[in-house]
Design a protein around this motif. Sequence first.
Motif, PDB file in Angstrom:
ATOM      1  N   SER A 248      47.206 -13.807  -1.790  1.00  0.00           N
ATOM      2  CA  SER A 248      46.394 -13.848  -0.557  1.00  0.00           C
ATOM      3  C   SER A 248      45.811 -12.474  -0.224  1.00  0.00           C
ATOM      4  O   SER A 248      45.865 -12.021   0.917  1.00  0.00           O
ATOM      5  CB  SER A 248      47.226 -14.369   0.620  1.00  0.00           C
ATOM      6  OG  SER A 248      47.653 -15.681   0.384  1.00  0.00           O
ATOM      7  N   MET A 249      45.268 -11.803  -1.239  1.00  0.00           N
ATOM      8  CA  MET A 249      44.575 -10.525  -1.015  1.00  0.00           C
ATOM      9  C   MET A 249      43.379 -10.437  -1.943  1.00  0.00           C
ATOM     10  O   MET A 249      43.308 -11.143  -2.964  1.00  0.00           O
ATOM     11  CB  MET A 249      45.523  -9.339  -1.217  1.00  0.00           C
ATOM     12  CG  MET A 249      45.992  -9.117  -2.629  1.00  0.00           C
ATOM     13  SD  MET A 249      47.082  -7.654  -2.797  1.00  0.00           S
ATOM     14  CE  MET A 249      48.519  -8.155  -1.834  1.00  0.00           C
ATOM     15  N   SER A 250      42.430  -9.594  -1.598  1.00  0.00           N
ATOM     16  CA  SER A 250      41.239  -9.451  -2.424  1.00  0.00           C
ATOM     17  C   SER A 250      41.560  -8.720  -3.716  1.00  0.00           C
ATOM     18  O   SER A 250      42.555  -7.982  -3.810  1.00  0.00           O
ATOM     19  CB  SER A 250      40.160  -8.683  -1.652  1.00  0.00           C
ATOM     20  OG  SER A 250      40.541  -7.327  -1.484  1.00  0.00           O
ATOM     21  N   LYS A 251      40.702  -8.897  -4.708  1.00  0.00           N
ATOM     22  CA  LYS A 251      40.910  -8.218  -5.987  1.00  0.00           C
ATOM     23  C   LYS A 251      40.821  -6.709  -5.808  1.00  0.00           C
ATOM     24  O   LYS A 251      41.571  -5.944  -6.427  1.00  0.00           O
ATOM     25  CB  LYS A 251      39.897  -8.698  -7.019  1.00  0.00           C
ATOM     26  CG  LYS A 251      40.086  -8.060  -8.396  1.00  0.00           C
ATOM     27  CD  LYS A 251      39.201  -8.685  -9.457  1.00  0.00           C
ATOM     28  CE  LYS A 251      39.449  -8.030 -10.809  1.00  0.00           C
ATOM     29  NZ  LYS A 251      38.665  -8.673 -11.885  1.00  0.00           N
ATOM     30  N   LYS A 252      39.911  -6.255  -4.937  1.00  0.00           N
ATOM     31  CA  LYS A 252      39.741  -4.828  -4.695  1.00  0.00           C
ATOM     32  C   LYS A 252      41.040  -4.207  -4.164  1.00  0.00           C
ATOM     33  O   LYS A 252      41.490  -3.157  -4.642  1.00  0.00           O
ATOM     34  CB  LYS A 252      38.598  -4.612  -3.698  1.00  0.00           C
ATOM     35  CG  LYS A 252      38.322  -3.158  -3.364  1.00  0.00           C
ATOM     36  CD  LYS A 252      37.168  -3.057  -2.381  1.00  0.00           C
ATOM     37  CE  LYS A 252      36.902  -1.614  -1.988  1.00  0.00           C
ATOM     38  NZ  LYS A 252      35.790  -1.498  -1.012  1.00  0.00           N
ATOM     39  N   THR A 253      41.633  -4.852  -3.173  1.00  0.00           N
ATOM     40  CA  THR A 253      42.887  -4.352  -2.602  1.00  0.00           C
ATOM     41  C   THR A 253      44.011  -4.408  -3.634  1.00  0.00           C
ATOM     42  O   THR A 253      44.821  -3.484  -3.752  1.00  0.00           O
ATOM     43  CB  THR A 253      43.273  -5.180  -1.360  1.00  0.00           C
ATOM     44  OG1 THR A 253      42.225  -5.059  -0.380  1.00  0.00           O
ATOM     45  CG2 THR A 253      44.576  -4.693  -0.750  1.00  0.00           C
ATOM     46  N   PHE A 254      44.052  -5.502  -4.399  1.00  0.00           N
ATOM     47  CA  PHE A 254      45.080  -5.678  -5.426  1.00  0.00           C
ATOM     48  C   PHE A 254      45.025  -4.548  -6.459  1.00  0.00           C
ATOM     49  O   PHE A 254      46.054  -3.954  -6.820  1.00  0.00           O
ATOM     50  CB  PHE A 254      44.881  -7.032  -6.103  1.00  0.00           C
ATOM     51  CG  PHE A 254      45.749  -7.265  -7.310  1.00  0.00           C
ATOM     52  CD1 PHE A 254      47.103  -7.545  -7.173  1.00  0.00           C
ATOM     53  CD2 PHE A 254      45.210  -7.196  -8.587  1.00  0.00           C
ATOM     54  CE1 PHE A 254      47.907  -7.751  -8.293  1.00  0.00           C
ATOM     55  CE2 PHE A 254      46.000  -7.402  -9.706  1.00  0.00           C
ATOM     56  CZ  PHE A 254      47.351  -7.681  -9.558  1.00  0.00           C
ATOM     57  N   LYS A 255      43.823  -4.232  -6.933  1.00  0.00           N
ATOM     58  CA  LYS A 255      43.673  -3.193  -7.956  1.00  0.00           C
ATOM     59  C   LYS A 255      44.143  -1.834  -7.435  1.00  0.00           C
ATOM     60  O   LYS A 255      44.808  -1.067  -8.141  1.00  0.00           O
ATOM     61  CB  LYS A 255      42.227  -3.123  -8.425  1.00  0.00           C
ATOM     62  CG  LYS A 255      41.804  -4.316  -9.275  1.00  0.00           C
ATOM     63  CD  LYS A 255      40.338  -4.238  -9.672  1.00  0.00           C
ATOM     64  CE  LYS A 255      40.079  -3.104 -10.645  1.00  0.00           C
ATOM     65  NZ  LYS A 255      38.682  -3.120 -11.136  1.00  0.00           N
ATOM     66  N   LYS A 256      43.784  -1.523  -6.186  1.00  0.00           N
ATOM     67  CA  LYS A 256      44.212  -0.238  -5.613  1.00  0.00           C
ATOM     68  C   LYS A 256      45.733  -0.196  -5.442  1.00  0.00           C
ATOM     69  O   LYS A 256      46.366   0.841  -5.679  1.00  0.00           O
ATOM     70  CB  LYS A 256      43.526  -0.011  -4.272  1.00  0.00           C
ATOM     71  CG  LYS A 256      42.038   0.294  -4.382  1.00  0.00           C
ATOM     72  CD  LYS A 256      41.428   0.543  -3.012  1.00  0.00           C
ATOM     73  CE  LYS A 256      39.954   0.904  -3.127  1.00  0.00           C
ATOM     74  NZ  LYS A 256      39.340   1.136  -1.799  1.00  0.00           N
ATOM     75  N   ALA A 257      46.309  -1.322  -5.033  1.00  0.00           N
ATOM     76  CA  ALA A 257      47.754  -1.366  -4.793  1.00  0.00           C
ATOM     77  C   ALA A 257      48.540  -1.234  -6.092  1.00  0.00           C
ATOM     78  O   ALA A 257      49.507  -0.460  -6.169  1.00  0.00           O
ATOM     79  CB  ALA A 257      48.117  -2.660  -4.069  1.00  0.00           C
ATOM     80  N   ILE A 258      48.144  -1.970  -7.146  1.00  0.00           N
ATOM     81  CA  ILE A 258      48.898  -1.855  -8.400  1.00  0.00           C
ATOM     82  C   ILE A 258      48.648  -0.499  -9.055  1.00  0.00           C
ATOM     83  O   ILE A 258      49.506   0.021  -9.769  1.00  0.00           O
ATOM     84  CB  ILE A 258      48.594  -3.013  -9.381  1.00  0.00           C
ATOM     85  CG1 ILE A 258      47.126  -3.016  -9.812  1.00  0.00           C
ATOM     86  CG2 ILE A 258      49.010  -4.348  -8.775  1.00  0.00           C
ATOM     87  CD1 ILE A 258      46.824  -4.033 -10.927  1.00  0.00           C
ATOM     88  N   GLY A 259      47.471   0.075  -8.755  1.00  0.00           N
ATOM     89  CA  GLY A 259      47.204   1.427  -9.263  1.00  0.00           C
ATOM     90  C   GLY A 259      48.178   2.437  -8.680  1.00  0.00           C
ATOM     91  O   GLY A 259      48.708   3.308  -9.388  1.00  0.00           O
TER      92      GLY A 259
END
Length: 283
Positions: A248-259
């Motif tokens: 339930s999050m955007s791909k943009k937020t997901f990429k920054k978080a896993i980064g």
Amino acid sequence: MVDLGNYNELEIAREVDFGVYLTSEDGDILLPRKYVPAGARIGDKVRVFVYRDSEDRVIATTAEPKATVREFACLRVKDSTPIGAFLDWGLEKDLLVPLHHQKERMVTGRTYCVYIYLDETTDRIVATTKLGKYLQNENIELTENQQVSLLVTGFTDIGIKVIIDQLYAGLLYKNEVFQHVQVGDKLQGYVKAIRPDNKIDVTLRRTASAKDEITEAADKILDVLKKAKGYLPISDKSSPDEIYGMLSMSKKTFKKAIGSLYKAGIIYIAEDYIQLNTPEDKF
């Protein structure tokens, strides 16, 4: 004075075979027998909606309409005639949208957003699809991040048109909405920005600082990873729908978080999955 098209607290004055009469400054008003509350007696006050029946008489009901005078609502057209469209608003008498109050000819079966008002000339309750004049666009008493109620009224190429708190026009950007939305939906949202031209952008999520948002997302990913025994079948190559469906999050937020988690040495990122570097029992 009775507030036509709204709820009123009126006293039962007398009883007749077909109902009771309620007293008001404008004269007695009939409440038909089928709407009289069980056990109601002369002298009791009852909360009723007051409008005009099919014979143009002022009448009361305990039935609740889908909207009242001075409100916006999205209602279905039951019939479209040469004099106007008739909307289902939950009462025995349908709500009229006169032909000259339609932005475009209304079609039977479709749902339209309207503003309901009392016509001062005819003293009748009517509706209009020409909403602009009834929306405030100055002296906006909202602040960024304020929680608001949203009524979906239509769509544009870039977003979803909404009415905010029954007062202001606003816009939800399509790329920020990850759920099915249709005209008439009522949503909870937040003010994202009030632009210099007084146009209002809204969002379905409370806006946080970029740092706070990434931290919150990273915490959520870790929590889901732990519950999934340290493995999730998504990565920065996954589709936005896959990521949203799982987290339930955007791909943009997901990429920054896993980064951020990768840099901290907490997770491993593969082509099609992410995995905890630390064994599950250490968390």
